[in-house]
Design a protein around this motif. Sequence first.
Motif, PDB file in Angstrom:
ATOM      1  N   ALA A 118      41.223  34.590  43.840  1.00  0.00           N
ATOM      2  CA  ALA A 118      42.575  35.040  44.168  1.00  0.00           C
ATOM      3  C   ALA A 118      43.596  33.962  43.820  1.00  0.00           C
ATOM      4  O   ALA A 118      44.656  34.261  43.259  1.00  0.00           O
ATOM      5  N   LYS A 119      43.275  32.720  44.119  1.00  0.00           N
ATOM      6  CA  LYS A 119      44.181  31.612  43.779  1.00  0.00           C
ATOM      7  C   LYS A 119      44.456  31.595  42.277  1.00  0.00           C
ATOM      8  O   LYS A 119      45.607  31.493  41.852  1.00  0.00           O
ATOM      9  N   GLU A 120      43.404  31.722  41.470  1.00  0.00           N
ATOM     10  CA  GLU A 120      43.566  31.698  40.017  1.00  0.00           C
ATOM     11  C   GLU A 120      44.347  32.915  39.515  1.00  0.00           C
ATOM     12  O   GLU A 120      45.218  32.787  38.653  1.00  0.00           O
ATOM     13  N   GLU A 121      44.029  34.079  40.042  1.00  0.00           N
ATOM     14  CA  GLU A 121      44.731  35.295  39.619  1.00  0.00           C
ATOM     15  C   GLU A 121      46.192  35.260  40.054  1.00  0.00           C
ATOM     16  O   GLU A 121      47.068  35.671  39.300  1.00  0.00           O
ATOM     17  N   PHE A 122      46.463  34.785  41.258  1.00  0.00           N
ATOM     18  CA  PHE A 122      47.845  34.683  41.731  1.00  0.00           C
ATOM     19  C   PHE A 122      48.629  33.727  40.841  1.00  0.00           C
ATOM     20  O   PHE A 122      49.791  33.977  40.516  1.00  0.00           O
ATOM     21  N   ALA A 123      47.998  32.610  40.467  1.00  0.00           N
ATOM     22  CA  ALA A 123      48.683  31.635  39.611  1.00  0.00           C
ATOM     23  C   ALA A 123      48.981  32.228  38.238  1.00  0.00           C
ATOM     24  O   ALA A 123      50.045  31.992  37.672  1.00  0.00           O
ATOM     25  N   ALA A 124      48.056  33.007  37.726  1.00  0.00           N
ATOM     26  CA  ALA A 124      48.218  33.559  36.380  1.00  0.00           C
ATOM     27  C   ALA A 124      49.100  34.801  36.339  1.00  0.00           C
ATOM     28  O   ALA A 124      49.857  34.999  35.390  1.00  0.00           O
ATOM     29  N   HIS A 125      48.997  35.641  37.381  1.00  0.00           N
ATOM     30  CA  HIS A 125      49.641  36.957  37.313  1.00  0.00           C
ATOM     31  C   HIS A 125      50.533  37.297  38.503  1.00  0.00           C
ATOM     32  O   HIS A 125      51.104  38.385  38.541  1.00  0.00           O
ATOM     33  N   GLY A 126      50.637  36.419  39.487  1.00  0.00           N
ATOM     34  CA  GLY A 126      51.445  36.699  40.661  1.00  0.00           C
ATOM     35  C   GLY A 126      50.631  37.373  41.750  1.00  0.00           C
ATOM     36  O   GLY A 126      49.509  37.834  41.521  1.00  0.00           O
ATOM     37  N   VAL A 127      51.217  37.445  42.935  1.00  0.00           N
ATOM     38  CA  VAL A 127      50.485  37.962  44.096  1.00  0.00           C
ATOM     39  C   VAL A 127      50.280  39.471  44.057  1.00  0.00           C
ATOM     40  O   VAL A 127      49.528  40.001  44.868  1.00  0.00           O
ATOM     41  N   ASP A 128      50.907  40.155  43.119  1.00  0.00           N
ATOM     42  CA  ASP A 128      50.731  41.602  43.015  1.00  0.00           C
ATOM     43  C   ASP A 128      49.589  41.995  42.082  1.00  0.00           C
ATOM     44  O   ASP A 128      49.402  43.175  41.794  1.00  0.00           O
ATOM     45  N   VAL A 129      48.805  41.023  41.623  1.00  0.00           N
ATOM     46  CA  VAL A 129      47.678  41.304  40.734  1.00  0.00           C
ATOM     47  C   VAL A 129      46.722  42.286  41.420  1.00  0.00           C
ATOM     48  O   VAL A 129      46.602  42.299  42.648  1.00  0.00           O
ATOM     49  N   GLY A 130      46.046  43.087  40.630  1.00  0.00           N
ATOM     50  CA  GLY A 130      45.120  44.075  41.177  1.00  0.00           C
ATOM     51  C   GLY A 130      43.912  43.444  41.841  1.00  0.00           C
ATOM     52  O   GLY A 130      43.388  42.432  41.378  1.00  0.00           O
ATOM     53  N   VAL A 131      43.458  44.073  42.925  1.00  0.00           N
ATOM     54  CA  VAL A 131      42.311  43.542  43.646  1.00  0.00           C
ATOM     55  C   VAL A 131      41.033  43.627  42.810  1.00  0.00           C
ATOM     56  O   VAL A 131      40.126  42.813  42.989  1.00  0.00           O
ATOM     57  N   ARG A 132      40.955  44.569  41.909  1.00  0.00           N
ATOM     58  CA  ARG A 132      39.768  44.662  41.046  1.00  0.00           C
ATOM     59  C   ARG A 132      39.622  43.409  40.180  1.00  0.00           C
ATOM     60  O   ARG A 132      38.524  42.924  39.951  1.00  0.00           O
ATOM     61  N   ALA A 133      40.738  42.894  39.693  1.00  0.00           N
ATOM     62  CA  ALA A 133      40.696  41.668  38.879  1.00  0.00           C
ATOM     63  C   ALA A 133      40.204  40.495  39.717  1.00  0.00           C
ATOM     64  O   ALA A 133      39.424  39.658  39.239  1.00  0.00           O
ATOM     65  N   ILE A 134      40.653  40.418  40.949  1.00  0.00           N
ATOM     66  CA  ILE A 134      40.229  39.332  41.840  1.00  0.00           C
ATOM     67  C   ILE A 134      38.737  39.458  42.130  1.00  0.00           C
ATOM     68  O   ILE A 134      37.982  38.484  42.031  1.00  0.00           O
TER      69      ILE A 134
END
Length: 187
Positions: free
Chosen positions: A17-33
Amino acid sequence: MPRADAQRNLDALLAAAKEEFAAHGVDVGVRAIAARAGVGTATLYRHFPLRSDLIAAVFRREIDDVTAEAARLAETHEPGEALELWAQRYTEFVATKHGLGAALRSGEPAYSGLREYFEGNAGPALRRLLDDAAQAGVIRDGVDPIELIGAIANLCAPAPGSSDTSRAPRMVRLLLDGLRYGALPTR
């Protein structure tokens, strides 16, 4: 205490989640996380039923990491260098939190107490770095840690209409240079 496999999943989810949030913001899809963590979405939802629960958990873990880094730097570096390295680490922390500020201001119950948690942990950790640097004569005395944290955070905000955070490290170095003005030499 969670089982070992549950703890591994939790750690993997928070790191992903930290990496995805950094790359795409906190609205990134949960499937990606979940995919990045190597777990299913059911596992993610079992640990974090709401997106806000996940965001709050990532933020708390980051606060703990930033706080621990201050203590480690104080033990392993000269005071001025420790302060500069911590400011760089904090700059990275702030600059990679796309959308977090708006989320934290949303009034979501999962976020209640995060500001106090941050100030109660990071404030004293930074206070030690500031006191050590002032005693060493490399910065002026009397710098409030919470004000410095806020100033760094403000300098990390991209210009309106931009998502470019590349200027943040330069601006924070400039701020730290300003703390050197009025430093009293050690006796």
